[in-house]
Design an enzyme around this catalytic site. Structure first.
Site: not given
Lengths: 438, 438
Positions: B70, B308
Site C-alpha cells: 500500500t 457481509c
C-alpha cells in the site's frame, strides 16, 4: 569492535529475537480475517498491543503500530493537526526536536513557533507557556534529546499544555526503553530499533479524548516484527532500573575523563538531566568524518552531528540551537550490554586519535599571513584551524578577519572564541572578525 | 487446515525465513553509517536491491523498499502526480484497482477517470487510449486483479501510454511472484506478503526518466525483512514456471467443478486470462460471512468480496464494476505448495456447506405474500431469498416489487434475474421491480 551508536540502532535484544522467531509461524496471516490463521494472528497482535500499552502507560486501544518511529511522528502530528484544525493551525516545537518532527513542522501550512533551548539543550517550561495561544493546535516536545541526551521537562510542559487545553505530543524515541514518560501527555511516539527491537517498527499512542484524524487508518502489518518490538520493550524496561545506573556511570566517566584528557574539547548536554546512554563532545581543529573513520579503525563505532558526516552537509540543528561547537563532534551512545572495559579502552584510545587527526589536518594548513584569512571554499574545520594559526601572528588587540562560506563556521568561530578566550567581534556576511586578547 | 487465502497473505517461504534469520545479526545497523556495522548493513541492502531489481526487470537504483505494498502505491502515485504537476492533474485508474490505488485517487485533488471493465473483469486497451489526455499526469493499471484473478492487458496499455508520453503505474501485487511484468511500464509496485516474503515490506520501482517527486525520501528500514523479501521473490520466480502450470490446473478444476456441483452459482473472472492461483465464485441465497465461517469449520480458510465480511459493509467494488453477483462470494487463492488432494477435498465439501447455509437462511424466511416484498432493514442475502420465494406465488407475467435498502441489492437483484431468467424491470430508489417470466 565496540558499538557505541545505540541511539541510532541497537542489535536485536535476545527477547526480540526469540519473539520474532516464535511468531514467524503464528503471525503471518492477516489479523483482520475470520478464519483460524487470522484469529491466531489477531491474538498475537492483541497481546503485543497490550504489552506496548503497559510499557507506555496507556490503554491498549490507544496504541497503534507504524512502520517506523518517523512514521509514528508523521501520523501522530498529522492526525492531531487535522483533527484540531477548527481550533487553529498554530504548532509549537522545540528547536532541538528530531528531524522527523521538524520536517513535519516545515511542511505544515500553519504558523510554527520554535521554542529555543539553553546552552545545555533543555527548554524552559515558561517558554512553552508563553508560546501557547488560543489557536495552538499542537505542541511537541521530545522526552530526551537524541544528540546530546538532555532530558526535557516533559511533565511540567504537559501540565502547562493541559491547562491551556492544547495536546502535547512527546517523541519518546530516546527514553522509552528506559521507562514510561510521566505526565499528562496526549500523544506519544517511539521507535523499536532504539530499544533493541527490530528496525522498521514504530509505536504511536493517542490518548482517548484527543481529537485525532489520521490520514490513513491502515496499521503496519509486519506482525512478527511488532511482536518482537513489544516483547523487547517490556524486557528492556524490566532491566532498566539496574542498567540505567550502570550505564549512566559509564557515560559520566566519559564526560569527566574526556574533558581532562583531550585538549580543546567541549562536552555538551546537561550534566545532570540526561538519559543514561548518551554523551556528546566536540573537539576543535578536527573534522567529524575523519575522526569517525579513525575511531572505526581503532574499533569504535560512534556517530557525529558535525557538518562532515555522510548524511548531511549542514551542521547539526541541535548543536546550532544550543550555540555550542559542532566541529569534531562525537556522539557516544552506549548499548545496554556495554562493558566498562570497552569504555575504558575508548578513553585510552581517544586522546591519541584526536591528536593524530589534528596533526594531520594542521600539517596541511599553511599558516596564513596578515590579518585576513581567506578560507572561502574550505570545509570545516579548516577555517578554524587557519584562524588559530593566524591569530598567533598578530599582536594582542589586533583583529583577524576570516572569510568562510562553510555554514558550520557561523557556529564554530564564535564557539572557538568562547573556548579560547579570544573576542568574537561579529560577522558581516561571510566575513568573521575576531580580536586577539592574550 | 487448508489455507486458501494466499492472495491476502502467504506463510513465510523457506527462503525468506532463512534470509531473515541470516540477516538478523548482520543487518541491524543503520546502512547510512560509515562504521563497520553500517557498511555491513549497506552491503546487505545493496544485494537485496540488486536481487529485487533483477526479479522486477529494472536497474537497482530504480528500486526502493517501502513498509507495505500500500505504501509503495502511495509513494509511487504521489511521486508521479507531484513530479508531473506542470503537465496536469488528470489521473486514470481502472475501476477494479486495489483499494490502495482507489483511495489515493479519491484523495487526489485533480480529475480522475475510472476506466470500466467488462463482465470478466478486464479493461479494454481502447478505453485507456480514449481516456488519455494532454493533461494526464498518470495512468494506473493492475497487472492482475486481486479478487477475481483476471490478467489485464498491461503491455498493450503501457504501449498506448508510452506513445502519449504518460507514465503508467502497474500495481503488480498479485503477479510479481509469478514473473516479471512485460512492457514499457514506468512505475511498478509489489507487496512481499503476497509472494511469501514477510508482511510489511513493499517494493517500488520507478524507471529512470520518469518525473518523480516523492514527499518523503527516507527508505523503509527493516533490513532483515527487506533481505527476506528480495531473496524469496527471486526464489518464487525461479519456481514459477513449474508451479504456475500445476496451480493453474487446480484453479481450473475448481472453476469447472463448482459450476456443476453447486446450484445457482456464478464463477466470475476471465476463464483464460487469469493468474494461476485465484478463482472466485458467488452463490445465490447465501451470505458470505456465514459461508466463510462454515468453510473455516470444515477446515478451509478462504476470503470473500461480498458485503457481509468483517472488513466492510459495502459490496466489493470489483464485483460491482464487473456487474456480477456479490452474494455468497468466495475467493479461493491457492498457495504455491497446495496439494491437489486439498483442492479435491474442498470440492467434495463445498456443495454440502453451501446447501447447509441455504437451508438455514431459507428456513428463517417466511414466504412473503402478494406482489410487494418489504425487505427494508434486512441484510443480504435475505432480500434475494424473499424475492425468490415471492416470485413463485405470483402468476407468470406479474411484477414483484422488492423494497431493499441494503446496498448489495443494487448488484444482486439484477444478477439474480440474469441467473434465473426473470426480467429485471428496474429500480426506483430502494424499490426494485422484477417480472416473473416462467
Amino acid at each position: 569492535m565496540s558499538y557505541f551508536d545505540a541511539a541510532s540502532a541497537s542489535p536485536l535484544h535476545p527477547v526480540a529475537r526469540q519473539a520474532l522467531l516464535a511468531s514467524l509461524d503464528e503471525g503471518w496471516a492477516d489479523p483482520g480475517k475470520l478464519y483460524r490463521e487470522g484469529r491466531r494472528a489477531r491474538v498475537l497482535l492483541d497481546a503485543a498491543r497490550e504489552a506496548a500499552a503497559d510499557a507506555i502507560g496507556c490503554r491498549p486501544d490507544e496504541v497503534r503500530f507504524t512502520s517506523s518511529g518517523t512514521r509514528a511522528v508523521q501520523v501522530g502530528m498529522g492526525g492531531v493537526l487535522v483533527g484540531r484544525r477548527r481550533v487553529g493551525s498554530h504548532l509549537i516545537v522545540s528547536a532541538v526536536e528530531h528531524s522527523s518532527v521538524l520536517h513535519m513542522a516545515e511542511g505544515w501550512g500553519g504558523e510554527v513557533t520554535s521554542v529555543p533551548v539553553g546552552r545545555e539543550g533543555g527548554v524552559a517550561v515558561s517558554a512553552y507557556a508563553e508560546a501557547l495561544r488560543a489557536d495552538t493546535a499542537l505542541a511537541c516536545l521530545q522526552s530526551a534529546n537524541h544528540e546530546v541526551g538532555t532530558v526535557q521537562p516533559v511533565e511540567e510542559v504537559a501540565e502547562v499544555c493541559r491547562a491551556a487545553g492544547v495536546p502535547l505530543l512527546v517523541d519518546a524515541a530516546q527514553s522509552l526503553g528506559w521507562g514510561k514518560v510521566d505526565g499528562a501527555w496526549s500523544v506519544l511516539t517511539g521507535s523499536a530499533r532504539k530499544w533493541g527491537g527490530p528496525a522498521g517498527v514504530g509505536v504511536l499512542a493517542v490518548r482517548k479524548g484527543v481529537r485525532f484524524a489520521p490520514r490513513e487508518d491502515e496499521e503496519f502489518g509486519n506482525l512478527p516484527a511488532i511482536v518482537a518490538a513489544a516483547a523487547s520493550l517490556r524486557a528492556v524496561q524490566a532491566e532498566a532500573a539496574v542498567e540505567a545506573a550502570r550505564v549512566r556511570e559509564l557515560t559520566g566517566r566519559i564526560r569527566e575523563r574526556v574533558a581532562v584528557s583531550v585538549p580543546d574539547v567541549e562536552v555538551v548536554g546537561d550534566p545532570e538531566r540526561r538519559v543514561p546512554g548518551i554523551v556528546t563532545f566536540s573537539c576543535l581543529y578536527v573534522d567529524g568524518e575523519t575522526l569517525l573513520h579513525e575511531l572505526d579503525r581503532a574499533g569504535f563505532a560512534v556517530s557525529s552531528g558535525s557538518s562532515c558526516t555522510s548524511d548531511t552537509l549542514t551542521p547539526s540543528h541541535v548543536l546550532k540551537a544550543m550555540g555550542v561547537l559542532s566541529e569534531g563532534n562525537v556522539r557516544v551512545s552506549l548499548p545496554r550490554d556495554v562493558e566498562a572495559a570497552e569504555v575504558d579502552r575508548f578513553l585510552e584510545v581517544l586522546p591519541g586519535v584526536v591528536a593524530g587527526v589534528r596533526e594531520k589536518l594542521g600539517g596541511e594548513v599553511t599558516p596564513p599571513q596578515g590579518t585576513t584569512v581567506d578560507s572561502l571554499g574550505k570545509r570545516c574545520p579548516i577555517p578554524v584551524i587557519e584562524l588559530a594559526k593566524a591569530i598567533k601572528n598578530v599582536p594582542v588587540g589586533a583583529v583577524v578577519t576570516v572569510l568562510a562560506d562553510d555554514e558550520a563556521a557561523r557556529l564554530d568561530i564564535p564557539a572557538w572564541c568562547e573556548m579560547t578566550g579570544h573576542e568574537y567581534v561579529g560577522a558581516e556576511g561571510t566575513a568573521y572578525s575576531i580580536r586577539r586578547t592574550r
